[in-house]
Design an enzyme around this catalytic site. Sequence first.
Site, PDB file in Angstrom:
ATOM      1  N   GLY A 375       0.788  -1.223  -0.033  1.00  0.00           N
ATOM      2  CA  GLY A 375      -0.362  -0.120  -0.140  1.00  0.00           C
ATOM      3  C   GLY A 375       0.678   1.446  -0.028  1.00  0.00           C
ATOM      4  N   PRO A 376       0.135   2.275  -0.101  1.00  0.00           N
ATOM      5  CG  PRO A 376      -1.438   4.131  -0.676  1.00  0.00           C
ATOM      6  CD  PRO A 376      -1.022   2.629  -0.094  1.00  0.00           C
ATOM      7  N   PRO A 377       2.641   4.935   1.087  1.00  0.00           N
ATOM      8  CG  PRO A 377       4.428   6.391   0.522  1.00  0.00           C
ATOM      9  CD  PRO A 377       3.018   5.643   0.051  1.00  0.00           C
ATOM     10  N   GLY A 378       2.695   5.264   4.660  1.00  0.00           N
ATOM     11  CA  GLY A 378       2.008   6.020   5.628  1.00  0.00           C
ATOM     12  C   GLY A 378       0.545   5.623   6.046  1.00  0.00           C
ATOM     13  CB  VAL A 379      -1.610   3.192   4.514  1.00  0.00           C
ATOM     14  CG1 VAL A 379      -1.871   4.093   3.651  1.00  0.00           C
ATOM     15  CG2 VAL A 379      -0.651   1.963   3.924  1.00  0.00           C
ATOM     16  CE  LYS A 381       3.242  -0.258   3.157  1.00  0.00           C
ATOM     17  NZ  LYS A 381       2.996   1.210   3.216  1.00  0.00           N
ATOM     18  CB  THR A 382       6.011   0.125   9.781  1.00  0.00           C
ATOM     19  OG1 THR A 382       6.432   0.148   8.200  1.00  0.00           O
ATOM     20  CG2 THR A 382       7.035  -0.443  10.440  1.00  0.00           C
ATOM     21  CB  SER A 743      -6.220   4.284 -16.734  1.00  0.00           C
ATOM     22  OG  SER A 743      -5.102   4.925 -16.031  1.00  0.00           O
ATOM     23  CE  LYS A 786      -6.387   4.756 -11.949  1.00  0.00           C
ATOM     24  NZ  LYS A 786      -6.566   4.086 -13.296  1.00  0.00           N
TER      25      LYS A 786
HETATM   26  N1  LIG Z   1      -5.081   3.029  10.718  1.00  0.00           N
HETATM   27  C1  LIG Z   1      -4.353   3.491  11.526  1.00  0.00           C
HETATM   28  N2  LIG Z   1      -4.676   3.889  12.943  1.00  0.00           N
HETATM   29  C2  LIG Z   1      -3.719   4.267  13.600  1.00  0.00           C
HETATM   30  N3  LIG Z   1      -2.499   4.736  13.327  1.00  0.00           N
HETATM   31  C3  LIG Z   1      -2.150   4.681  12.059  1.00  0.00           C
HETATM   32  C4  LIG Z   1      -2.983   3.972  11.149  1.00  0.00           C
HETATM   33  N4  LIG Z   1      -2.287   4.108   9.995  1.00  0.00           N
HETATM   34  C5  LIG Z   1      -1.361   4.617  10.015  1.00  0.00           C
HETATM   35  N5  LIG Z   1      -1.222   4.979  11.461  1.00  0.00           N
HETATM   36  C6  LIG Z   1       0.192   5.786  11.889  1.00  0.00           C
HETATM   37  O1  LIG Z   1       0.875   6.482  10.870  1.00  0.00           O
HETATM   38  C7  LIG Z   1       2.136   6.299  11.108  1.00  0.00           C
HETATM   39  C8  LIG Z   1       2.938   5.764   9.891  1.00  0.00           C
HETATM   40  O2  LIG Z   1       2.561   4.437   9.588  1.00  0.00           O
HETATM   41  P1  LIG Z   1       3.680   3.443   9.151  1.00  0.00           P
HETATM   42  O3  LIG Z   1       5.111   3.886   9.390  1.00  0.00           O
HETATM   43  O4  LIG Z   1       3.131   2.031   9.848  1.00  0.00           O
HETATM   44  O5  LIG Z   1       3.315   3.376   7.477  1.00  0.00           O
HETATM   45  P2  LIG Z   1       3.736   2.452   6.508  1.00  0.00           P
HETATM   46  O6  LIG Z   1       2.315   2.068   5.774  1.00  0.00           O
HETATM   47  O7  LIG Z   1       4.710   1.512   6.954  1.00  0.00           O
HETATM   48  O8  LIG Z   1       4.628   3.389   5.641  1.00  0.00           O
HETATM   49  P3  LIG Z   1       5.981   3.076   4.564  1.00  0.00           P
HETATM   50  O9  LIG Z   1       5.314   2.296   3.532  1.00  0.00           O
HETATM   51  O10 LIG Z   1       6.209   4.531   4.454  1.00  0.00           O
HETATM   52  O11 LIG Z   1       6.852   2.293   5.660  1.00  0.00           O
HETATM   53  C9  LIG Z   1       2.508   5.548  12.243  1.00  0.00           C
HETATM   54  O12 LIG Z   1       2.681   6.326  13.373  1.00  0.00           O
HETATM   55  C10 LIG Z   1       1.101   4.705  12.520  1.00  0.00           C
HETATM   56  O13 LIG Z   1       0.918   4.381  13.775  1.00  0.00           O
END
Ligand SMILES: Nc1ncnc2c1ncn2[C@@H]1O[C@H](COP(=O)(O)OP(=O)(O)OP(=O)(O)O)[C@@H](O)[C@H]1O
Length: 852
Positions: A375-379, A381-382, A743, A786
């Site tokens: 998925g995109p960054p910051g969603v 995953k980590t 697309s 999208k």
């Molecule tokens: N659904 C959610 N509920 C609570 N906190 C969230 C949620 N999604 C993201 N966060 C918070 O957003 C921040 C960024 O998330 P994280 O680092 O896990 O993103 P990522 O998908 O792993 O990004 P990347 O691909 O750049 O590594 C973290 O502090 C995380 O706790």
Amino acid sequence: MSSVSPIQIPSRLPLLLTHEGVLLPGSTMRTSVDSARNLQLVRSRLLKGTSLQSTILGVIPNTPDPASDAQDLPPLHRIGTAALAVQVVGSNWPKPHYTLLITGLCRFQIVQVLKEKPYPIAEVEQLDRLEEFPNTCKMREELGELSEQFYKYAVQLVEMLDMSVPAVAKLRRLLDSLPREALPDILTSIIRTSNKEKLQILDAVSLEERFKMTIPLLVRQIEGLKLLQKTRKPKQDDDKRVIAIRPIRRITHISGTLEDEDEDEDNDDIVMLEKKIRTSSMPEQAHKVCVKEIKRLKKMPQSMPEYALTRNYLELMVELPWNKSTTDRLDIRAARILLDNDHYAMEKLKKRVLEYLAVRQLKNNLKGPILCFVGPPGVGKTSVGRSVAKTLGREFHRIALGGVCDQSDIRGHRRTYVGSMPGRIINGLKTVGVNNPVFLLDEVDKLGKSLQGDPAAALLEVLDPEQNHNFTDHYLNVAFDLSQVLFIATANTTATIPAALLDRMEIIQVPGYTQEEKIEIAHRHLIPKQLEQHGLTPQQIQIPQVTTLDIITRYTREAGVRSLDRKLGAICRAVAVKVAEGQHKEAKLDRSDVTEREGCREHILEDEKPESISDTTDLALPPEMPILIDFHALKDILGPPMYEMEVSQRLSQPGVAIGLAWTPLGGEIMFVEASRMDGEGQLTLTGQLGDVMKESAHLAISWLRSNAKKYQLTNAFGSFDLLDNTDIHLHFPAGAVTKDGPSAGVTIVTCLASLFSGRLVRSDVAMTGEITLRGLVLPVGGIKDKVLAAHRAGLKQVIIPRRNEKDLEGIPGNVRQDLSFVTASCLDEVLNAAFDGGFTVKTRPGLLNSKL
Ligand SMILES: Nc1ncnc2c1ncn2[C@@H]1O[C@H](COP(=O)(O)OP(=O)(O)OP(=O)(O)O)[C@@H](O)[C@H]1O
């Protein structure tokens, strides 16, 4: 071995600052490098080049140790030794450092330091030169006497020294052939002298001075050895060796110039190491290797570069968690609660993770697919990976794979390599200290490839449950069982994950968030976390939901919440400063606003607790009054908004339409612009387009040309042949970003239809869909991302291919309510929906405007 140097050193040298030991020309020294400056120097000068021998270093002794990492360069000893590094050995234990074996070439003096960072570089003047040797007769005579005297003592001493020491044996062999003027330096480094004495010899630039200063040192050593030979009588031949080595140490001890402690400490360490090997629970094969290596180590002189290498290896071996693991506590109900507590939304992902954990609980083994969150960054995953470790009660370790293009990053270097180290997997195990952690392989889609081998191939072995109980890191060279490790991978896209790796993983898509979800995430998770990190309490700061929405729409444009989190962090920092200053005031940070409200504040204060008000400042409010972050405060802290609703502005001319694109960072809206000019029927395409996108543009033009009459489209000359004497330029802004895929087809058609009809495309419509030459609209991917992008941009209608209708089911309810969807199977339908009042001239008006 020559101290009077026939070589010419460069006039600029990178400086290696040492604080222990003094390197003299003609001698070799082992030195440990761990300060930031020296580490930089080694990495960029010694480890990057093709040959170590090509870099001459300026070794500066006697540098104060702790200060060597300080911002400012410590005062430097003026005279140093130009040197070559013969060997570099790297280790991460107990902290990252290198052990260098360096050979001194000649003296130099610093003329001026040219650069201090990242490591010092100085303009230098070479001091030892052959031509320096005295050329007046008188001097030659004087020196001749001195040098004879010196030589006599040197021969006597070398005879008495222990021949089993390689340097002594070599010196005895070469004593006659070495230039006489090189001997003071060489002998001073071989006999046991203090650093202070060595430093004095280094500073003795004139040869006469050097001879004069070295003679007493030789005499002292000879006397000491004689004394010892009298007091100790060797019993057997074998003992000679031991005694012959020891006298030097004993005698120097008597003369109070040497410290034995270092070596004793080393010996203690070896005993400890041996004990650890004996008591360690490592497998038999590893144990055998360790026993063999420690035997070798005990026989090795510490000055040998291999000594440090072997010792580092053994220290790693005893530290590895061969048999140490945490006990899993797997309670699915608790896991569900924990996942829900830590993460808002992401239902699909959480469901799949719970299923995965449940199966593990029932089957009690790990041989399942490797989960890969895409998925995109910051969603999050980590963060979900971290929660999985928490629910299992396991250690968590993240291994960043972005940019890794050398397989030794995964599997380590063979120990024969200069600077060899174990790979990231073994390092990770050492860090967590247990053999069953959760390893998060972050960004598997960004693995590279190079001449140093394919890291993806090494990862295959790591991830394959059939092979990974026997994983062999090149550095360890014995198998380590990885079968207890739980691997989770993350990626932004599956497109660039190597196929063989993809095959071993179960992909779970993690889409971006809607605005409402982001607001919830911010208020439930991000804000409390930021408050805690900044030492603030909810009583000190108030961020209303409208402000959060402002941050989301006007300060960030992203699928995840990473930027949002950063902006909230910036707000908390600003508030923390205010709180710390004791200047509580409503977030309007300008004074005039505060003065305006003063009357009202006085009123509150009279009713409440007047004693809690500071008399000294007119800005003081009761401490419990939270700082309100409204839009004005937002502007004060974050600056003017970065994104304004520019959509309608940009669509104020014919020839512009909004498309929807999918990128690994999530969905995005994309403007397509067209203009026409007199010409010869050329089509120009700009905006870094890939081949497929270029073909879409050609298809679009051909379709419009063939339907020009039907839609009454003409060029500037009134001709239905749209390219007659006309050139067209199509541009896809964000020109630096490469774009591809089919697309954009419907958007290009709409944009050109607008250009040739002179009509404006509706400013609240975005579209996606592949086209055919016959005007059909074919399905495309990434619909959910999208649609979320269109929603983020505040659009009202989305045109999608009819065959993508099923994808709308995954769209959150509130987004569906805000948007209306048009599903189209042919271009007629697209154009009818994209223009106010429809576009078709001779066919029925659009019919599929369905609000879902
Ligand atoms: N659904 C959610 N509920 C609570 N906190 C969230 C949620 N999604 C993201 N966060 C918070 O957003 C921040 C960024 O998330 P994280 O680092 O896990 O993103 P990522 O998908 O792993 O990004 P990347 O691909 O750049 O590594 C973290 O502090 C995380 O706790």
